[in-house]
Scaffold this motif. Sequence first.
Motif, PDB file in Angstrom:
ATOM      1  N   GLN A 110       0.844  -1.192   0.000  1.00 51.82           N
ATOM      2  CA  GLN A 110       0.000   0.000   0.000  1.00 51.82           C
ATOM      3  C   GLN A 110       0.876   1.237   0.000  1.00 51.82           C
ATOM      4  O   GLN A 110       1.890   1.319   0.708  1.00 51.82           O
ATOM      5  CB  GLN A 110      -0.929   0.000   1.208  1.00 51.82           C
ATOM      6  CG  GLN A 110      -1.954   1.122   1.159  1.00 51.82           C
ATOM      7  CD  GLN A 110      -3.057   0.962   2.197  1.00 51.82           C
ATOM      8  OE1 GLN A 110      -3.210  -0.100   2.791  1.00 51.82           O
ATOM      9  NE2 GLN A 110      -3.826   2.021   2.417  1.00 51.82           N
ATOM     10  N   ILE A 111       0.479   2.214  -0.810  1.00 51.83           N
ATOM     11  CA  ILE A 111       1.254   3.448  -0.918  1.00 51.83           C
ATOM     12  C   ILE A 111       0.375   4.622  -0.514  1.00 51.83           C
ATOM     13  O   ILE A 111      -0.844   4.598  -0.677  1.00 51.83           O
ATOM     14  CB  ILE A 111       1.807   3.651  -2.341  1.00 51.83           C
ATOM     15  CG1 ILE A 111       0.671   3.602  -3.376  1.00 51.83           C
ATOM     16  CG2 ILE A 111       2.857   2.613  -2.664  1.00 51.83           C
ATOM     17  CD1 ILE A 111       1.127   3.847  -4.801  1.00 51.83           C
ATOM     18  N   PRO A 112       0.976   5.675   0.039  1.00 50.58           N
ATOM     19  CA  PRO A 112       0.197   6.840   0.474  1.00 50.58           C
ATOM     20  C   PRO A 112      -0.274   7.652  -0.729  1.00 50.58           C
ATOM     21  O   PRO A 112       0.223   7.472  -1.842  1.00 50.58           O
ATOM     22  CB  PRO A 112       1.195   7.630   1.322  1.00 50.58           C
ATOM     23  CG  PRO A 112       2.531   7.263   0.755  1.00 50.58           C
ATOM     24  CD  PRO A 112       2.413   5.825   0.339  1.00 50.58           C
ATOM     25  N   PRO A 113      -1.236   8.562  -0.525  1.00 56.34           N
ATOM     26  CA  PRO A 113      -1.734   9.399  -1.623  1.00 56.34           C
ATOM     27  C   PRO A 113      -0.737  10.479  -2.005  1.00 56.34           C
ATOM     28  O   PRO A 113      -0.938  11.673  -1.783  1.00 56.34           O
ATOM     29  CB  PRO A 113      -3.015  10.007  -1.041  1.00 56.34           C
ATOM     30  CG  PRO A 113      -2.789  10.022   0.423  1.00 56.34           C
ATOM     31  CD  PRO A 113      -1.969   8.797   0.719  1.00 56.34           C
ATOM     32  N   SER A 114       0.387  10.039  -2.552  1.00 56.49           N
ATOM     33  CA  SER A 114       1.452  10.938  -3.012  1.00 56.49           C
ATOM     34  C   SER A 114       2.111  10.236  -4.193  1.00 56.49           C
ATOM     35  O   SER A 114       1.782   9.091  -4.497  1.00 56.49           O
ATOM     36  CB  SER A 114       2.453  11.196  -1.889  1.00 56.49           C
ATOM     37  OG  SER A 114       3.045   9.971  -1.482  1.00 56.49           O
ATOM     38  N   PRO A 115       3.044  10.882  -4.896  1.00 55.98           N
ATOM     39  CA  PRO A 115       3.661  10.193  -6.035  1.00 55.98           C
ATOM     40  C   PRO A 115       4.132   8.799  -5.631  1.00 55.98           C
ATOM     41  O   PRO A 115       4.744   8.652  -4.575  1.00 55.98           O
ATOM     42  CB  PRO A 115       4.844  11.093  -6.394  1.00 55.98           C
ATOM     43  CG  PRO A 115       4.416  12.446  -5.917  1.00 55.98           C
ATOM     44  CD  PRO A 115       3.600  12.207  -4.683  1.00 55.98           C
ATOM     45  N   PRO A 116       3.833   7.723  -6.452  1.00 57.67           N
ATOM     46  CA  PRO A 116       3.192   7.789  -7.762  1.00 57.67           C
ATOM     47  C   PRO A 116       1.662   7.796  -7.752  1.00 57.67           C
ATOM     48  O   PRO A 116       1.045   7.817  -8.809  1.00 57.67           O
ATOM     49  CB  PRO A 116       3.689   6.501  -8.419  1.00 57.67           C
ATOM     50  CG  PRO A 116       3.802   5.533  -7.280  1.00 57.67           C
ATOM     51  CD  PRO A 116       4.276   6.352  -6.099  1.00 57.67           C
ATOM     52  N   ALA A 117       1.042   7.770  -6.565  1.00 55.23           N
ATOM     53  CA  ALA A 117      -0.418   7.748  -6.530  1.00 55.23           C
ATOM     54  C   ALA A 117      -1.014   9.031  -7.119  1.00 55.23           C
ATOM     55  O   ALA A 117      -2.127   9.025  -7.640  1.00 55.23           O
ATOM     56  CB  ALA A 117      -0.907   7.551  -5.102  1.00 55.23           C
ATOM     57  N   ASP A 118      -0.285  10.136  -7.059  1.00 54.73           N
ATOM     58  CA  ASP A 118      -0.794  11.385  -7.614  1.00 54.73           C
ATOM     59  C   ASP A 118      -1.133  11.241  -9.089  1.00 54.73           C
ATOM     60  O   ASP A 118      -2.113  11.811  -9.572  1.00 54.73           O
ATOM     61  CB  ASP A 118       0.234  12.511  -7.430  1.00 54.73           C
ATOM     62  CG  ASP A 118       0.267  13.026  -5.990  1.00 54.73           C
ATOM     63  OD1 ASP A 118      -0.601  12.607  -5.199  1.00 54.73           O
ATOM     64  OD2 ASP A 118       1.149  13.834  -5.672  1.00 54.73           O
ATOM     65  N   GLY A 119      -0.314  10.486  -9.820  1.00 52.37           N
ATOM     66  CA  GLY A 119      -0.582  10.290 -11.242  1.00 52.37           C
ATOM     67  C   GLY A 119      -1.864   9.517 -11.471  1.00 52.37           C
ATOM     68  O   GLY A 119      -2.629   9.826 -12.392  1.00 52.37           O
TER      69      GLY A 119
END
Length: 335
Positions: free
Chosen positions: A101-110
């Motif tokens: 799981q990744i936080p709402p920041s790059p790469p999730a921003d894309g």
Amino acid sequence: MIKAIHFKNFKALRDTTLPLGRLTLLVGPNGSGKSTALQGVNFWKVSFRNTLSVGVDLATHPEISITVRWGGSNAGMRTIKSTKSLGQNFEVRHFDKRNHQIPPSPPADGLLAIAHGTRVYSLNATALASPVTMVPKIELRAEGHGLAGVLERLRDDAPERFEALNEELGRWLPEFDRVLFDTPEAGKKAIRLRTRQGQHAIPAADISQGTLLALAILTLAYLPDPPPIIGLEEPGRGIHPRLLRDVHDAMYRLAYPESVGERREPVQVVATTHSPYLLDLFRDHPEEIVIADKVEGNVRFTRLIDIPNYQDILADAALGEVWYSGALGGVPGDR
């Protein structure tokens, strides 16, 4: 780009996966989940209020979810939007290629930029013909309101594209040769179409439904900055069968810009249809056709290319005719 979307307990979609490509044409009977699947394409805006599948007990099936499996440069990543209640509360989680799981920041921003930019349209002539209040960066809304503003913005910001659109309009609809604009009242804009013969300016309210729908689809195809993902509900509705080839080509222009010499990112296009004539135009690309079937209270999505012996079933017949016969599924009462 979205590679596939998995639905769990979401309206008619109890537990099913919709495969997607750059361009996907979704066919099936009424009530087979096509419109619901289009809602899922625009998953970021989905409300989970009153969306639990009929007959499902929330106590034993505690989650309603939409899982987006990304492709392209984001291949292997997932975004899950889910809730354990029927209210507005939900959570969005992103997972990388290693399932971390990744936080709402790059790469999730894309991924979020794509999700926020997605647009699903169910166009109607009344909305398309309506005058609009001009605002900066005006966009076409879900039902088509804003078309006049979008076209005027195209004229001002990308005049070469606007001229190309007018030329294509004349090929699609030889009766007309140009889009004109009117100011019915202060701050409002409306469109007119000029007739080739006599140069008469016809108000949008007096233009046929099919003509307005065709103009809206053509406008989307000529935008310099179209949405990254576009859903179209029944793009051939109200349009003469002879124009369906042009509608097909407009969707291809969006999905495959390199085919017309454009240098921009491809738009992922997902469209639904009941038209055997539109379906016929996809015969050479069976990987782009997905058939929806209602099976034992659930919906199943199957790519045409994944149906065993589909080529033998088609033989030399028209694809739309074979589908209409029920030989491929995806018609009322075939299960």
